[in-house]
Motif scaffolding. Structure first.
Motif, PDB file in Angstrom:
ATOM      1  N   GLN A 134       0.819  -1.212   0.000  1.00  0.00           N
ATOM      2  CA  GLN A 134       0.000   0.000   0.000  1.00  0.00           C
ATOM      3  C   GLN A 134       0.859   1.270   0.000  1.00  0.00           C
ATOM      4  OE1 GLN A 134      -3.526  -1.356  -0.592  1.00  0.00           O
ATOM      5  NE2 GLN A 134      -3.737   0.534   0.537  1.00  0.00           N
ATOM      6  N   GLU A 135       1.872   1.312   0.860  1.00  0.00           N
ATOM      7  CA  GLU A 135       2.696   2.514   0.984  1.00  0.00           C
ATOM      8  C   GLU A 135       3.511   2.751  -0.273  1.00  0.00           C
ATOM      9  OE1 GLU A 135       4.194   5.977   2.519  1.00  0.00           O
ATOM     10  OE2 GLU A 135       2.474   4.750   3.134  1.00  0.00           O
ATOM     11  N   TYR A 136       4.025   1.685  -0.877  1.00  0.00           N
ATOM     12  CA  TYR A 136       4.791   1.810  -2.118  1.00  0.00           C
ATOM     13  C   TYR A 136       3.914   2.370  -3.237  1.00  0.00           C
ATOM     14  CZ  TYR A 136       7.371   0.402  -6.302  1.00  0.00           C
ATOM     15  OH  TYR A 136       8.014   0.397  -7.513  1.00  0.00           O
ATOM     16  N   LEU A 137       2.693   1.876  -3.328  1.00  0.00           N
ATOM     17  CA  LEU A 137       1.796   2.367  -4.373  1.00  0.00           C
ATOM     18  C   LEU A 137       1.404   3.816  -4.127  1.00  0.00           C
ATOM     19  CD1 LEU A 137      -0.558  -0.699  -4.938  1.00  0.00           C
ATOM     20  CD2 LEU A 137       1.436  -0.002  -6.268  1.00  0.00           C
ATOM     21  N   ARG A 138       1.202   4.164  -2.878  1.00  0.00           N
ATOM     22  CA  ARG A 138       0.861   5.554  -2.556  1.00  0.00           C
ATOM     23  C   ARG A 138       1.967   6.490  -3.030  1.00  0.00           C
ATOM     24  NH1 ARG A 138       1.475   9.588   0.988  1.00  0.00           N
ATOM     25  NH2 ARG A 138       3.287   8.553   1.883  1.00  0.00           N
ATOM     26  N   ARG A 139       3.220   6.141  -2.741  1.00  0.00           N
ATOM     27  CA  ARG A 139       4.349   6.970  -3.181  1.00  0.00           C
ATOM     28  C   ARG A 139       4.480   6.978  -4.706  1.00  0.00           C
ATOM     29  NH1 ARG A 139       7.195   4.015   0.763  1.00  0.00           N
ATOM     30  NH2 ARG A 139       8.410   3.065  -0.920  1.00  0.00           N
ATOM     31  N   SER A 140       4.260   5.823  -5.309  1.00  0.00           N
ATOM     32  CA  SER A 140       4.390   5.718  -6.769  1.00  0.00           C
ATOM     33  C   SER A 140       3.373   6.596  -7.483  1.00  0.00           C
ATOM     34  CB  SER A 140       4.227   4.254  -7.209  1.00  0.00           C
ATOM     35  OG  SER A 140       5.269   3.456  -6.687  1.00  0.00           O
ATOM     36  N   LEU A 141       2.165   6.682  -6.936  1.00  0.00           N
ATOM     37  CA  LEU A 141       1.157   7.563  -7.525  1.00  0.00           C
ATOM     38  C   LEU A 141       1.580   9.024  -7.420  1.00  0.00           C
ATOM     39  CD1 LEU A 141      -2.073   5.853  -6.158  1.00  0.00           C
ATOM     40  CD2 LEU A 141      -1.511   6.152  -8.580  1.00  0.00           C
ATOM     41  N   LEU A 142       2.073   9.410  -6.264  1.00  0.00           N
ATOM     42  CA  LEU A 142       2.469  10.804  -6.060  1.00  0.00           C
ATOM     43  C   LEU A 142       3.691  11.174  -6.883  1.00  0.00           C
ATOM     44  CD1 LEU A 142       1.960  11.139  -2.189  1.00  0.00           C
ATOM     45  CD2 LEU A 142       0.484  12.010  -4.010  1.00  0.00           C
ATOM     46  N   GLU A 143       4.552  10.192  -7.147  1.00  0.00           N
ATOM     47  CA  GLU A 143       5.781  10.466  -7.906  1.00  0.00           C
ATOM     48  C   GLU A 143       5.618  10.224  -9.399  1.00  0.00           C
ATOM     49  OE1 GLU A 143       8.724   8.047  -6.047  1.00  0.00           O
ATOM     50  OE2 GLU A 143       8.641   9.153  -4.137  1.00  0.00           O
ATOM     51  N   GLY A 144       4.408   9.856  -9.823  1.00  0.00           N
ATOM     52  CA  GLY A 144       4.149   9.693 -11.244  1.00  0.00           C
ATOM     53  C   GLY A 144       4.648   8.389 -11.838  1.00  0.00           C
ATOM     54  N   GLU A 145       4.969   7.386 -11.001  1.00  0.00           N
ATOM     55  CA  GLU A 145       5.428   6.096 -11.507  1.00  0.00           C
ATOM     56  C   GLU A 145       4.283   5.306 -12.140  1.00  0.00           C
ATOM     57  OE1 GLU A 145       8.551   4.916 -11.640  1.00  0.00           O
ATOM     58  OE2 GLU A 145       9.240   6.847 -10.879  1.00  0.00           O
ATOM     59  N   CYS A 146       3.073   5.561 -11.697  1.00  0.00           N
ATOM     60  CA  CYS A 146       1.897   4.944 -12.303  1.00  0.00           C
ATOM     61  C   CYS A 146       0.784   5.984 -12.303  1.00  0.00           C
ATOM     62  CB  CYS A 146       1.467   3.677 -11.570  1.00  0.00           C
ATOM     63  SG  CYS A 146       1.215   3.876  -9.788  1.00  0.00           S
ATOM     64  N   GLU A 147      -0.164   5.825 -13.230  1.00  0.00           N
ATOM     65  CA  GLU A 147      -1.222   6.830 -13.367  1.00  0.00           C
ATOM     66  C   GLU A 147      -2.372   6.600 -12.394  1.00  0.00           C
ATOM     67  OE1 GLU A 147      -4.164   8.699 -16.782  1.00  0.00           O
ATOM     68  OE2 GLU A 147      -2.371   7.597 -17.383  1.00  0.00           O
ATOM     69  N   LEU A 148      -2.667   5.353 -12.123  1.00  0.00           N
ATOM     70  CA  LEU A 148      -3.688   4.999 -11.148  1.00  0.00           C
ATOM     71  C   LEU A 148      -3.311   3.656 -10.558  1.00  0.00           C
ATOM     72  CD1 LEU A 148      -6.981   3.782 -12.883  1.00  0.00           C
ATOM     73  CD2 LEU A 148      -4.815   3.994 -14.080  1.00  0.00           C
ATOM     74  N   ALA A 149      -3.977   3.274  -9.477  1.00  0.00           N
ATOM     75  CA  ALA A 149      -3.631   2.029  -8.800  1.00  0.00           C
ATOM     76  C   ALA A 149      -4.881   1.325  -8.304  1.00  0.00           C
ATOM     77  CB  ALA A 149      -2.682   2.291  -7.631  1.00  0.00           C
ATOM     78  N   LEU A 150      -4.846  -0.004  -8.370  1.00  0.00           N
ATOM     79  CA  LEU A 150      -5.887  -0.846  -7.804  1.00  0.00           C
ATOM     80  C   LEU A 150      -5.381  -1.321  -6.451  1.00  0.00           C
ATOM     81  CD1 LEU A 150      -8.660  -2.267  -8.476  1.00  0.00           C
ATOM     82  CD2 LEU A 150      -7.281  -4.242  -9.146  1.00  0.00           C
ATOM     83  N   MET A 151      -6.009  -0.857  -5.383  1.00  0.00           N
ATOM     84  CA  MET A 151      -5.474  -1.098  -4.046  1.00  0.00           C
ATOM     85  C   MET A 151      -6.592  -1.011  -3.016  1.00  0.00           C
ATOM     86  SD  MET A 151      -3.421   2.559  -3.942  1.00  0.00           S
ATOM     87  CE  MET A 151      -2.797   2.459  -2.260  1.00  0.00           C
ATOM     88  N   TYR A 152      -6.244  -1.268  -1.768  1.00  0.00           N
ATOM     89  CA  TYR A 152      -7.209  -1.089  -0.692  1.00  0.00           C
ATOM     90  C   TYR A 152      -7.266   0.379  -0.297  1.00  0.00           C
ATOM     91  CZ  TYR A 152      -7.250  -6.182   0.063  1.00  0.00           C
ATOM     92  OH  TYR A 152      -7.398  -7.533  -0.079  1.00  0.00           O
ATOM     93  N   GLY A 153      -8.388   0.764   0.306  1.00  0.00           N
ATOM     94  CA  GLY A 153      -8.545   2.151   0.747  1.00  0.00           C
ATOM     95  C   GLY A 153      -7.913   2.358   2.114  1.00  0.00           C
ATOM     96  N   LEU A 154      -6.661   1.997   2.271  1.00  0.00           N
ATOM     97  CA  LEU A 154      -5.940   2.104   3.541  1.00  0.00           C
ATOM     98  C   LEU A 154      -4.756   3.048   3.389  1.00  0.00           C
ATOM     99  CD1 LEU A 154      -5.763  -1.716   4.432  1.00  0.00           C
ATOM    100  CD2 LEU A 154      -7.461  -0.069   5.225  1.00  0.00           C
ATOM    101  N   GLY A 155      -4.551   3.909   4.398  1.00  0.00           N
ATOM    102  CA  GLY A 155      -3.387   4.789   4.391  1.00  0.00           C
ATOM    103  C   GLY A 155      -3.459   5.931   3.409  1.00  0.00           C
ATOM    104  N   LEU A 156      -4.642   6.235   2.905  1.00  0.00           N
ATOM    105  CA  LEU A 156      -4.795   7.317   1.940  1.00  0.00           C
ATOM    106  C   LEU A 156      -5.228   8.592   2.650  1.00  0.00           C
ATOM    107  CD1 LEU A 156      -6.651   5.407  -0.913  1.00  0.00           C
ATOM    108  CD2 LEU A 156      -4.205   5.854  -0.711  1.00  0.00           C
ATOM    109  N   ASP A 157      -4.867   9.728   2.066  1.00  0.00           N
ATOM    110  CA  ASP A 157      -5.261  11.008   2.631  1.00  0.00           C
ATOM    111  C   ASP A 157      -6.005  11.817   1.575  1.00  0.00           C
ATOM    112  OD1 ASP A 157      -3.250  11.949   0.905  1.00  0.00           O
ATOM    113  OD2 ASP A 157      -1.748  11.907   2.501  1.00  0.00           O
ATOM    114  N   GLU A 158      -6.115  13.109   1.787  1.00  0.00           N
ATOM    115  CA  GLU A 158      -6.881  13.948   0.866  1.00  0.00           C
ATOM    116  C   GLU A 158      -6.169  14.197  -0.454  1.00  0.00           C
ATOM    117  OE1 GLU A 158      -7.801  17.505   2.956  1.00  0.00           O
ATOM    118  OE2 GLU A 158      -9.216  16.543   4.329  1.00  0.00           O
ATOM    119  N   GLY A 159      -4.949  13.687  -0.579  1.00  0.00           N
ATOM    120  CA  GLY A 159      -4.204  13.879  -1.817  1.00  0.00           C
ATOM    121  C   GLY A 159      -4.597  12.926  -2.929  1.00  0.00           C
ATOM    122  N   PHE A 160      -5.672  12.164  -2.727  1.00  0.00           N
ATOM    123  CA  PHE A 160      -6.068  11.168  -3.723  1.00  0.00           C
ATOM    124  C   PHE A 160      -7.570  11.213  -3.970  1.00  0.00           C
ATOM    125  CE2 PHE A 160      -2.336   9.601  -1.526  1.00  0.00           C
ATOM    126  CZ  PHE A 160      -1.498   9.232  -2.562  1.00  0.00           C
TER     127      PHE A 160
END
Length: 304
Positions: A134-160
């Motif tokens: 989850q944390e790796y995908l969260r960072r990857s989204l913010l850093e532009g490594e992937c455009e979107l992600a299929l993941m659980y709704g855990l550890g997310l904030d208002e930046g998504f």
């Protein structure tokens, strides 16, 4: 007032940003490095913003402003391509690349099915997956490594921004020779396992979710082993090392270690977990990303 930069400059910048290398981008675009360097430098001058940190050892690194500009630029370039295709009568055909993050425990269940459906619907798009926790995908989204992600709704904030794809209830797994494996109706409560060793799926944010289930049930689990692999957890359970609580349920009960696990429904009133499509907030999705969302909706369709 007309902006001074050109579409060519933007495409050159996008290629260098993706490759983080002037040499690799020049090969991809089949243009000279000097032409690329001149275009990027002129773009920075026109924008009055430094987009790259240049270094001999580390190549072309995006600055924070450059990373944000690259994110904002992607849908703009796609719209430019769509305009060109529309003029030629090909506006319905999607092309290009799409990289999607996927939560590792979800990948074996979801990625192959989605890939098959997406390639059937959009054969011109090259879809690839970035797998991680989850944390790796969260960072990857913010850093532009992937455009979107299929993941659980855990550890997310208002930046998504999120869209729910599916809701999955938690269940218990035990070895086939466990005394509770033959429970009536295949149902148990967490309290029945309070004195037994727990095999915990130990991933960032996931562990907190499972611990919250025990807290909601008023149970203090006895964690015996922690594992980051879904199949490792199942194999430990099959060999009688303890029980576990999971969400994803396989179509079979065999494990890599050769034993079997028995899934049991929980009678506790516990929250399920939401499988979501997640994108960085404020970034306009490309048509490819929207097409991916549509495919997931057709396959799973829990609604938002």
């Amino acid at each position: 007032m007309a902006k001074p930069f050109t579409l060519v400059q933007l495409r050159y910048f996008s290629a260098v940003a993706a490759a983080e290398s002037m040499t690799a981008a020049s090969r991809e675009l089949n243009v000279t490095q000097s032409a690329l360097s001149a275009a990027v430098s002129q773009l920075e001058k026109d924008l009055d913003v430094q987009l790259f940190i240049r270094g001999r050892q580390r190549g072309m690194q995006l600055t924070a402003a450059g990373r944000q500009f690259a994110k904002d630029l992607a849908p703009f370039l796609e719209e430019a391509d769509a305009l060109y295709e529309a003029a030629r009568g090909y506006s319905d055909a999607l092309t290009g690349e799409l990289r999607v993050g996927v939560f590792a425990p979800l990948a074996p269940f979801r990625a192959p099915v989605i890939l098959q459906a997406f390639e059937t619907a959009h054969p011109g798009v090259q879809l690839s997956f970035l797998e991680g926790d989850q944390e790796y995908l969260r960072r990857s989204l913010l850093e532009g490594e992937c455009e979107l992600a299929l993941m659980y709704g855990l550890g997310l904030d208002e930046g998504f921004t999120t869209k729910v794809v599916e809701r999955i209830s938690a269940h218990v797994i035990v070895a086939e020779d466990h005394p509770l494996a033959a429970s009536p109706d295949g149902e148990v409560s967490l309290a029945q396992f309070e004195d037994e060793p727990l095999i915990l799926l130990d991933l960032p944010h996931t562990r907190e979710y499972f611990m919250s289930l025990f807290a909601a049930a008023g149970v203090r689990p006895k964690i015996r082993h922690r594992a980051s692999g879904y199949e490792t957890v199942r194999s430990f359970v099959a060999r009688g090392h303890g029980y576990s609580v999971l969400n994803q349920r396989l179509h079979h009960d065999q494990t890599y270690a050769g034993g079997r696990v028995v899934p049991l429904r929980l009678t506790d009133d516990l929250p399920g977990i939401e499988v979501m499509l997640v994108r960085p907030a404020g970034v306009r999705p490309t048509r490819r990303a929207l097409a991916f969302e549509a495919v997931c909706g057709r396959l799973y369709g829990a609604g938002s």
